[in-house]
Write a protein that holds these residues in place. Structure first.
Motif, PDB file in Angstrom:
ATOM      1  N   CYS A  89      -0.233   9.490   5.271  1.00  0.00           N
ATOM      2  CA  CYS A  89      -1.491   9.258   5.313  1.00  0.00           C
ATOM      3  C   CYS A  89      -2.067   8.315   4.054  1.00  0.00           C
ATOM      4  O   CYS A  89      -1.015   8.176   3.036  1.00  0.00           O
ATOM      5  N   HIS A  90      -3.147   7.949   3.765  1.00  0.00           N
ATOM      6  CA  HIS A  90      -3.452   7.369   2.493  1.00  0.00           C
ATOM      7  C   HIS A  90      -3.637   8.398   1.347  1.00  0.00           C
ATOM      8  O   HIS A  90      -3.983   9.273   1.849  1.00  0.00           O
ATOM      9  N   PRO A  91      -3.368   7.884   0.127  1.00  0.00           N
ATOM     10  CA  PRO A  91      -3.645   8.685  -0.935  1.00  0.00           C
ATOM     11  C   PRO A  91      -4.933   9.495  -0.942  1.00  0.00           C
ATOM     12  O   PRO A  91      -4.973  10.590  -1.544  1.00  0.00           O
ATOM     13  N   ALA A  92      -5.956   8.716  -0.778  1.00  0.00           N
ATOM     14  CA  ALA A  92      -7.459   9.036  -1.053  1.00  0.00           C
ATOM     15  C   ALA A  92      -7.640  10.341   0.341  1.00  0.00           C
ATOM     16  O   ALA A  92      -8.269  11.204  -0.157  1.00  0.00           O
ATOM     17  N   ARG A  93      -7.060  10.100   1.368  1.00  0.00           N
ATOM     18  CA  ARG A  93      -6.990  10.906   2.160  1.00  0.00           C
ATOM     19  C   ARG A  93      -6.597  12.151   1.802  1.00  0.00           C
ATOM     20  O   ARG A  93      -6.730  13.578   2.129  1.00  0.00           O
ATOM     21  N   MET A 139       0.851  -1.111   0.084  1.00  0.00           N
ATOM     22  CA  MET A 139      -0.209  -0.071   0.039  1.00  0.00           C
ATOM     23  C   MET A 139       0.945   1.295   0.083  1.00  0.00           C
ATOM     24  O   MET A 139       1.747   1.330   0.743  1.00  0.00           O
ATOM     25  N   SER A 140       0.547   2.029  -0.680  1.00  0.00           N
ATOM     26  CA  SER A 140       1.261   3.374  -0.559  1.00  0.00           C
ATOM     27  C   SER A 140       0.914   4.318   0.027  1.00  0.00           C
ATOM     28  O   SER A 140      -0.461   4.300   0.568  1.00  0.00           O
ATOM     29  N   THR A 141       1.663   5.499   0.439  1.00  0.00           N
ATOM     30  CA  THR A 141       1.231   6.107   1.430  1.00  0.00           C
ATOM     31  C   THR A 141       1.764   7.659   0.820  1.00  0.00           C
ATOM     32  O   THR A 141       2.562   7.843  -0.045  1.00  0.00           O
ATOM     33  N   VAL A 142       1.197   8.866   1.684  1.00  0.00           N
ATOM     34  CA  VAL A 142       1.684   9.977   1.294  1.00  0.00           C
ATOM     35  C   VAL A 142       2.434  10.742   2.380  1.00  0.00           C
ATOM     36  O   VAL A 142       1.877  10.408   3.492  1.00  0.00           O
ATOM     37  N   LEU A 143       3.436  11.373   2.170  1.00  0.00           N
ATOM     38  CA  LEU A 143       3.964  12.122   3.421  1.00  0.00           C
ATOM     39  C   LEU A 143       3.604  13.316   3.690  1.00  0.00           C
ATOM     40  O   LEU A 143       2.972  13.901   2.817  1.00  0.00           O
ATOM     41  N   VAL A 144       3.309  13.656   4.994  1.00  0.00           N
ATOM     42  CA  VAL A 144       2.650  14.773   5.423  1.00  0.00           C
ATOM     43  C   VAL A 144       3.517  15.652   6.001  1.00  0.00           C
ATOM     44  O   VAL A 144       4.481  15.400   7.106  1.00  0.00           O
ATOM     45  N   ILE A 145       3.515  16.739   5.820  1.00  0.00           N
ATOM     46  CA  ILE A 145       4.359  17.961   6.683  1.00  0.00           C
ATOM     47  C   ILE A 145       3.151  18.927   7.461  1.00  0.00           C
ATOM     48  O   ILE A 145       2.489  19.281   6.804  1.00  0.00           O
TER      49      ILE A 145
END
Length: 66
Positions: free
Chosen positions: A17-21, A1-7
């Motif tokens: 977080c999840h890409p959809a979020r 599962m891929s994730t998105v880095l959050v700053i």
């Protein structure tokens, strides 16, 4: 599962977080895209602080602080 880095608001790294979020946050203008490779977003409003619904965002510890 891929994730998105959050700053965070002050530039601190938060839990990914999840890409959809991430897409929802960008669409609602609560976050902005920082980079596309790797995909990363920066939060721009206070109410978008919780990216993952199952767990709150905490600062990521890169090194073990003794």
């Amino acid at each position: 599962m891929s994730t998105v880095l959050v700053i965070g608001l002050q530039g601190e790294p938060l839990n990914p977080c999840h890409p959809a979020r991430a897409r929802q946050l960008v669409r609602r203008q609560r976050a902005e895209v920082v980079s596309t490779r790797p995909y990363a977003i920066r939060l721009v409003s206070r109410e978008s602080h919780a990216c993952a619904t199952a767990r709150p965002n905490h600062r990521i510890r890169l090194f073990d602080e003794a």
